[in-house]
Design a protein around this motif. Structure first.
Motif, PDB file in Angstrom:
ATOM      1  N   GLY A  85       0.789  -1.231   0.000  1.00 53.34           N
ATOM      2  CA  GLY A  85       0.000   0.000   0.000  1.00 53.34           C
ATOM      3  C   GLY A  85       0.819   1.278   0.000  1.00 53.34           C
ATOM      4  N   ALA A  86       2.094   1.196  -0.383  1.00 49.77           N
ATOM      5  CA  ALA A  86       2.957   2.376  -0.413  1.00 49.77           C
ATOM      6  C   ALA A  86       2.552   3.304  -1.560  1.00 49.77           C
ATOM      7  CB  ALA A  86       4.416   1.965  -0.573  1.00 49.77           C
ATOM      8  N   PRO A  87       2.655   4.620  -1.363  1.00 56.06           N
ATOM      9  CA  PRO A  87       2.261   5.562  -2.417  1.00 56.06           C
ATOM     10  C   PRO A  87       3.248   5.575  -3.584  1.00 56.06           C
ATOM     11  CG  PRO A  87       3.135   6.733  -0.516  1.00 56.06           C
ATOM     12  CD  PRO A  87       3.089   5.294  -0.139  1.00 56.06           C
ATOM     13  N   VAL A  88       2.700   5.825  -4.771  1.00 54.26           N
ATOM     14  CA  VAL A  88       3.499   5.973  -5.990  1.00 54.26           C
ATOM     15  C   VAL A  88       3.172   7.350  -6.548  1.00 54.26           C
ATOM     16  CG1 VAL A  88       3.980   5.064  -8.293  1.00 54.26           C
ATOM     17  CG2 VAL A  88       3.360   3.492  -6.433  1.00 54.26           C
ATOM     18  N   PHE A  89       4.196   8.191  -6.713  1.00 53.22           N
ATOM     19  CA  PHE A  89       4.009   9.574  -7.159  1.00 53.22           C
ATOM     20  C   PHE A  89       4.608   9.792  -8.544  1.00 53.22           C
ATOM     21  CE2 PHE A  89       4.018   9.883  -2.517  1.00 53.22           C
ATOM     22  CZ  PHE A  89       2.885  10.640  -2.302  1.00 53.22           C
ATOM     23  N   ARG A  90       4.106  10.831  -9.212  1.00 52.12           N
ATOM     24  CA  ARG A  90       4.693  11.270 -10.480  1.00 52.12           C
ATOM     25  C   ARG A  90       4.304  12.724 -10.693  1.00 52.12           C
ATOM     26  NH1 ARG A  90       2.967   7.765 -15.028  1.00 52.12           N
ATOM     27  NH2 ARG A  90       0.954   8.732 -14.700  1.00 52.12           N
ATOM     28  N   GLY A  91       5.232  13.522 -11.188  1.00 52.18           N
ATOM     29  CA  GLY A  91       4.923  14.884 -11.589  1.00 52.18           C
ATOM     30  C   GLY A  91       4.135  14.846 -12.889  1.00 52.18           C
ATOM     31  N   ASP A  92       3.239  15.794 -13.088  1.00 54.69           N
ATOM     32  CA  ASP A  92       2.426  15.822 -14.311  1.00 54.69           C
ATOM     33  C   ASP A  92       3.284  15.942 -15.563  1.00 54.69           C
ATOM     34  OD1 ASP A  92       0.281  15.716 -12.597  1.00 54.69           O
ATOM     35  OD2 ASP A  92      -0.492  17.719 -13.081  1.00 54.69           O
ATOM     36  N   ASN A  93       4.459  16.515 -15.437  1.00 60.81           N
ATOM     37  CA  ASN A  93       5.356  16.730 -16.570  1.00 60.81           C
ATOM     38  C   ASN A  93       6.472  15.691 -16.599  1.00 60.81           C
ATOM     39  OD1 ASN A  93       6.189  18.176 -18.863  1.00 60.81           O
ATOM     40  ND2 ASN A  93       7.687  19.326 -17.661  1.00 60.81           N
ATOM     41  N   GLN A  94       6.279  14.563 -15.959  1.00 58.68           N
ATOM     42  CA  GLN A  94       7.303  13.524 -15.921  1.00 58.68           C
ATOM     43  C   GLN A  94       6.716  12.217 -16.422  1.00 58.68           C
ATOM     44  OE1 GLN A  94       8.268  13.816 -11.731  1.00 58.68           O
ATOM     45  NE2 GLN A  94      10.108  14.969 -12.218  1.00 58.68           N
ATOM     46  N   ASP A  95       7.599  11.361 -16.910  1.00 61.43           N
ATOM     47  CA  ASP A  95       7.120  10.062 -17.380  1.00 61.43           C
ATOM     48  C   ASP A  95       7.659   8.910 -16.537  1.00 61.43           C
ATOM     49  OD1 ASP A  95       9.675  10.367 -18.333  1.00 61.43           O
ATOM     50  OD2 ASP A  95       9.249   9.647 -20.343  1.00 61.43           O
ATOM     51  N   TRP A  96       8.257   9.190 -15.394  1.00 65.74           N
ATOM     52  CA  TRP A  96       8.725   8.128 -14.502  1.00 65.74           C
ATOM     53  C   TRP A  96       8.000   8.220 -13.160  1.00 65.74           C
ATOM     54  CZ3 TRP A  96      11.674  12.375 -15.695  1.00 65.74           C
ATOM     55  CH2 TRP A  96      12.018  13.211 -14.640  1.00 65.74           C
ATOM     56  N   LEU A  97       7.932   7.066 -12.515  1.00 62.77           N
ATOM     57  CA  LEU A  97       7.235   6.961 -11.234  1.00 62.77           C
ATOM     58  C   LEU A  97       8.229   7.033 -10.089  1.00 62.77           C
ATOM     59  CD1 LEU A  97       4.862   3.997 -12.138  1.00 62.77           C
ATOM     60  CD2 LEU A  97       4.330   6.435 -12.158  1.00 62.77           C
TER      61      LEU A  97
END
Length: 155
Positions: A84-96
């Motif tokens: 259940g760990a969070p996964v983030f990404r910037g809107d202008n990025q293509d990596w997690l």
């Protein structure tokens, strides 16, 4: 000391104040730097209102601290299966970005200001932005030129 007003602060300096405001139930206005949340947030033009994070919701924008101490403002795109760990990404990025402990997620964006004008997060315009952002075709098309350039410049 000069009589000039400081307009930029390191987040490590602001963290005690930010923490105190959030813990007391208040909101904190932040002017983010960088390009990772383009086109939604533009440095020098836009700002966000932060409030204490009580639970994580996919699609929300969160302020968190990386292991090295850097503060980051990115969108929660998933919760990992199993732990259940969070996964983030910037809107202008293509990596997690994975591996951020839940306790390092400090705040959630409760409001957005575009050039000091409120930008409602429940508006049709924002919902349309989120639909385009989550479309696999739109993400592929948006990052295709970057990927092609990277391959062409490799030796």
């Amino acid at each position: 000391m000069s009589g000039q007003l400081r307009t930029e602060f390191d987040m490590r300096e602001l963290y005690p104040l930010l923490s105190e405001v959030l813990e007391s139930g208040g909101e904190f206005r932040l002017y983010p730097k960088g390009t990772s949340m383009l086109p939604l947030l533009r440095e020098g033009e836009d700002s966000v209102l932060l409030k204490k994070c009580t639970e994580l919701e996919v699609g929300g924008i969160y302020l968190y601290r990386r292991k090295g101490g850097k503060f980051v403002l990115h969108r929660l795109v998933a919760m990992e299966q199993g732990n259940g760990a969070p996964v983030f990404r910037g809107d202008n990025q293509d990596w997690l970005e994975r591996g951020i402990p839940r306790e390092d997620v400090l705040a959630v964006v409760s409001g957005i200001f575009k050039k000091d004008v409120p930008y409602p997060m429940d508006s049709p315009r924002y919902r349309s932005y989120l639909r385009r952002l989550s479309s696999p075709f739109c993400r592929f098309w948006r990052f295709l030129p970057r990927r092609v350039r990277a391959k062409l410049t490799r030796k």
